[in-house]
Scaffold this active site. Structure first.
Site, PDB file in Angstrom:
ATOM      1  N   HIS A  71     -31.571  19.484  48.592  1.00 44.84           N
ATOM      2  CA  HIS A  71     -32.315  19.995  49.753  1.00 44.84           C
ATOM      3  C   HIS A  71     -31.690  19.385  51.012  1.00 44.84           C
ATOM      4  CE1 HIS A  71     -35.383  21.023  52.560  1.00 44.84           C
ATOM      5  NE2 HIS A  71     -35.768  19.773  52.735  1.00 44.84           N
ATOM      6  N   CYS A 110     -41.177  22.405  51.696  1.00 44.28           N
ATOM      7  CA  CYS A 110     -39.867  22.989  51.373  1.00 44.28           C
ATOM      8  C   CYS A 110     -39.703  23.272  49.888  1.00 44.28           C
ATOM      9  CB  CYS A 110     -38.744  22.059  51.847  1.00 44.28           C
ATOM     10  SG  CYS A 110     -38.841  21.692  53.595  1.00 44.28           S
ATOM     11  N   GLU A 124     -43.328  27.793  54.382  1.00 46.97           N
ATOM     12  CA  GLU A 124     -44.301  26.884  54.982  1.00 46.97           C
ATOM     13  C   GLU A 124     -44.537  27.271  56.433  1.00 46.97           C
ATOM     14  OE1 GLU A 124     -42.604  22.796  55.608  1.00 46.97           O
ATOM     15  OE2 GLU A 124     -41.001  23.652  54.396  1.00 46.97           O
TER      16      GLU A 124
HETATM   17  N1  CAA Z   1     -22.704   8.118  66.549  1.00 46.72           N
HETATM   18  C1  CAA Z   1     -22.819   8.329  65.206  1.00 46.72           C
HETATM   19  N2  CAA Z   1     -23.984   8.126  64.506  1.00 46.72           N
HETATM   20  C2  CAA Z   1     -25.057   7.708  65.226  1.00 46.72           C
HETATM   21  C3  CAA Z   1     -24.999   7.490  66.607  1.00 46.72           C
HETATM   22  C4  CAA Z   1     -23.763   7.705  67.272  1.00 46.72           C
HETATM   23  N3  CAA Z   1     -23.643   7.539  68.598  1.00 46.72           N
HETATM   24  N4  CAA Z   1     -26.245   7.096  67.009  1.00 46.72           N
HETATM   25  C5  CAA Z   1     -27.032   7.090  65.903  1.00 46.72           C
HETATM   26  N5  CAA Z   1     -26.325   7.457  64.823  1.00 46.72           N
HETATM   27  C6  CAA Z   1     -26.792   7.641  63.444  1.00 46.72           C
HETATM   28  C7  CAA Z   1     -27.763   6.561  62.972  1.00 46.72           C
HETATM   29  O1  CAA Z   1     -27.078   5.406  62.517  1.00 46.72           O
HETATM   30  C8  CAA Z   1     -28.474   7.306  61.847  1.00 46.72           C
HETATM   31  O2  CAA Z   1     -27.648   7.329  60.693  1.00 46.72           O
HETATM   32  P1  CAA Z   1     -28.218   6.703  59.311  1.00 46.72           P
HETATM   33  O3  CAA Z   1     -29.444   7.517  58.982  1.00 46.72           O
HETATM   34  O4  CAA Z   1     -27.116   6.898  58.362  1.00 46.72           O
HETATM   35  O5  CAA Z   1     -28.544   5.278  59.616  1.00 46.72           O
HETATM   36  C9  CAA Z   1     -28.519   8.748  62.364  1.00 46.72           C
HETATM   37  O6  CAA Z   1     -27.548   8.819  63.407  1.00 46.72           O
HETATM   38  C10 CAA Z   1     -29.886   9.151  62.918  1.00 46.72           C
HETATM   39  O7  CAA Z   1     -30.272   8.156  63.837  1.00 46.72           O
HETATM   40  P2  CAA Z   1     -31.775   7.653  63.905  1.00 46.72           P
HETATM   41  O8  CAA Z   1     -32.295   7.345  62.534  1.00 46.72           O
HETATM   42  O9  CAA Z   1     -31.853   6.588  64.911  1.00 46.72           O
HETATM   43  O10 CAA Z   1     -32.452   8.978  64.453  1.00 46.72           O
HETATM   44  P3  CAA Z   1     -33.963   9.255  64.792  1.00 46.72           P
HETATM   45  O11 CAA Z   1     -34.777   8.002  64.804  1.00 46.72           O
HETATM   46  O12 CAA Z   1     -33.949  10.068  66.047  1.00 46.72           O
HETATM   47  O13 CAA Z   1     -34.526  10.154  63.597  1.00 46.72           O
HETATM   48  C11 CAA Z   1     -34.779  11.668  61.813  1.00 46.72           C
HETATM   49  C12 CAA Z   1     -33.765  10.866  62.645  1.00 46.72           C
HETATM   50  C13 CAA Z   1     -35.807  10.718  61.186  1.00 46.72           C
HETATM   51  C14 CAA Z   1     -34.043  12.395  60.707  1.00 46.72           C
HETATM   52  C15 CAA Z   1     -35.493  12.683  62.761  1.00 46.72           C
HETATM   53  O14 CAA Z   1     -34.549  13.614  63.245  1.00 46.72           O
HETATM   54  C16 CAA Z   1     -36.628  13.442  62.087  1.00 46.72           C
HETATM   55  O15 CAA Z   1     -37.770  12.997  62.089  1.00 46.72           O
HETATM   56  N6  CAA Z   1     -36.315  14.637  61.499  1.00 46.72           N
HETATM   57  C17 CAA Z   1     -37.315  15.466  60.794  1.00 46.72           C
HETATM   58  C18 CAA Z   1     -37.707  14.887  59.431  1.00 46.72           C
HETATM   59  C19 CAA Z   1     -36.676  15.118  58.347  1.00 46.72           C
HETATM   60  O16 CAA Z   1     -35.788  15.952  58.428  1.00 46.72           O
HETATM   61  N7  CAA Z   1     -36.824  14.353  57.251  1.00 46.72           N
HETATM   62  C20 CAA Z   1     -35.940  14.498  56.112  1.00 46.72           C
HETATM   63  C21 CAA Z   1     -36.614  14.084  54.822  1.00 46.72           C
HETATM   64  S1  CAA Z   1     -38.125  15.029  54.558  1.00 46.72           S
HETATM   65  C22 CAA Z   1     -37.549  16.572  54.057  1.00 46.72           C
HETATM   66  O17 CAA Z   1     -36.431  16.727  53.655  1.00 46.72           O
HETATM   67  C23 CAA Z   1     -38.496  17.735  54.146  1.00 46.72           C
HETATM   68  C24 CAA Z   1     -38.075  18.579  55.317  1.00 46.72           C
HETATM   69  O18 CAA Z   1     -37.252  19.475  55.178  1.00 46.72           O
HETATM   70  C25 CAA Z   1     -38.662  18.270  56.620  1.00 46.72           C
END
Ligand code: CAA
Length: 400
Positions: A245, A115, A83
């Protein structure tokens, strides 16, 4: 009896440099636990400007062919699933064909569905071999990507890069994949995409997680219907291991929890370490490979599982945003673990160099201007992207 068809050999390529996610967290003012435990990733691969989807694919392809002792002339189908293509028309696979010296009597093309693009190519290759049309030739399927969301974005800690090559044939010395037993699920959603004018992916992050889990339930439900007999006590106990994945390692944990909940398991996390743990050892050191993520998880399972998997059934889940997903399965061939261990993947990851935050940001910015860079000479120590001259991308292969 149906002839076994599947993965004869694999190859993996990752950039030689990476960033510690603890260092990224410190630079972004985020507690390190959020990235390391919250996302489950320790290190994220960062490609240097001389590395791209093509060079990574060529390196992975060379490793797969070398591991099988197969001459490039024996490849009758070469597909790069990606991609993060390098051109709107010319496929990355044509560059790879040139770099690897693959013969002219070969079907060469590129596939795209986020992906899932590599899995689409893999399924096509499996059916090509099963149908007899391959006439003894092999297919080289390479999943290759540079996962990039951009500096300071929410997706930044879920970047990565790398390629996994799968040699598909009727000598599945690693994993024989089941024919006609594949659960699929697709849905028109806007969870993750990259407009033609953008180098960085756009994502509706939390929604993308929900889309992934919905697609998992859909594809797994389809698979269960096709497989028929219920599992005892839970359907997924028919698998000795599962590989998902892995955009980031914690996503595989969420996926497994969801799958076991669908199975009716009141303790959906209890089987995680046993069924999924070994598949995350390598991905947590590299980050997201997009198309290659599932297959790095498979390589990780075969390279690091602490118990023998000879003859074991395994389940695989591929997800591509947009979306298309597939749950499929196979049987590990005796000796497969030793063959994958012999690739030295853990040592390859250990030999990489850590970047400072300043170096990482410099590399990210350099990649911005990359397409306009004039071609320069580079020492031919490996496959390298040299730049663009007169609108033509230029690569160099190492001396034989
Ligand atoms: N200590 C331990 N854990 C902590 C923490 C701390 N101090 N602070 C936060 N966390 C945890 C949160 O509880 C959360 O865990 P859970 O998901 O189990 O609740 C985790 O850390 C992440 O925290 P947030 O959800 O608050 O993080 P975020 O809002 O910054 O976003 C994300 C996380 C959505 C994955 C972001 O990184 C993102 O958009 N990533 C790209 C999209 C992606 O990878 N999507 C996956 C599905 S789509 C797919 O698979 C296709 C692909 O390859 C892209």
């Amino acid at each position: 009896m149906t002839q076994a068809v599947g993965i004869e050999a694999m190859g993996v390529a990752v950039p030689s440099t990476y960033l510690e996610l603890e260092a990224l967290a410190a630079a972004r003012g985020v507690p390190p636990g959020k990235y390391v435990e919250g996302l489950g990733t320790r290190r994220m691969a960062v490609p240097q400007p001389g590395d791209d989807t093509v060079t990574l694919a060529a390196r992975a392809g060379r490793m797969a062919l070398g591991a099988a002792g197969v001459d490039p002339g024996g490849v009758g189908m070469l597909v790069v699933g990606t991609e993060t293509a390098v051109d709107h028309a010319k496929p990355a696979s044509s560059y790879v064909q040139g770099l690897l010296g693959i013969g002219r009597r070969c079907r060469v093309f590129e596939t795209k569905h986020a992906c899932y693009g590599g899995t689409a190519a893999l399924q096509l290759a499996l059916d090509w071999v099963r149908s007899g049309s391959a006439r003894g030739q092999k297919a080289l399927i390479v999943c290759s990507d540079v996962a990039r969301y951009g500096l300071g974005s929410a997706g930044e800690p879920t970047q990565g890069a790398g390629a996994v090559a799968l040699l598909v044939s009727d000598s599945p010395r690693l994993v024989a994949l089941d024919a006609g037993l594949s659960g699929v699920w697709s849905n028109d959603v806007h969870d993750f995409w990259r407009p033609l004018y953008s180098k960085d992916a756009l994502v509706d992050g939390h929604y993308s997680v929900r889309c992934y889990l919905d697609a998992l339930a859909g594809a797994y439900g389809h698979y269960k219907e096709l497989a028929g007999a219920p599992g005892v006590p839970f359907f997924s106990e028919r698998f000795a291991a599962l590989a998902y994945h892995v955009p980031y390692a914690k996503m595989a944990k969420k996926a497994h929890r969801h799958l076991r909940a669908v199975d009716g398991d009141p303790e959906p996390d209890a089987s995680f370490e046993r069924l999924v743990g070994p598949s995350l050892a390598l991905p947590s050191q590299v980050g997201n490979l997009y198309t290659g993520s599932l297959y790095l998880a498979l390589a990780s399972l075969l390279a690091t599982a602490p118990r023998p998997l000879d003859g074991a059934r395994i389940g695989l889940f591929s997800y591509g945003s947009g979306s298309c997903a597939e749950f499929f399965s196979g049987t590990v061939n005796p000796g497969a673990q030793a063959r994958v261990r012999a690739l030295g993947l853990e040592a390859m990851l250990a030999a990489r160099t850590a970047l400072s935050i300043a170096e990482y940001e410099e590399v990210m910015r350099a990649r911005e201007a990359h397409d306009e860079r004039p071609a320069v000479e580079a020492p031919p120590d490996d496959y390298r992207f040299l730049g663009v001259r007169e609108h033509r991308r230029s690569y160099v292969a190492p001396a034989p």
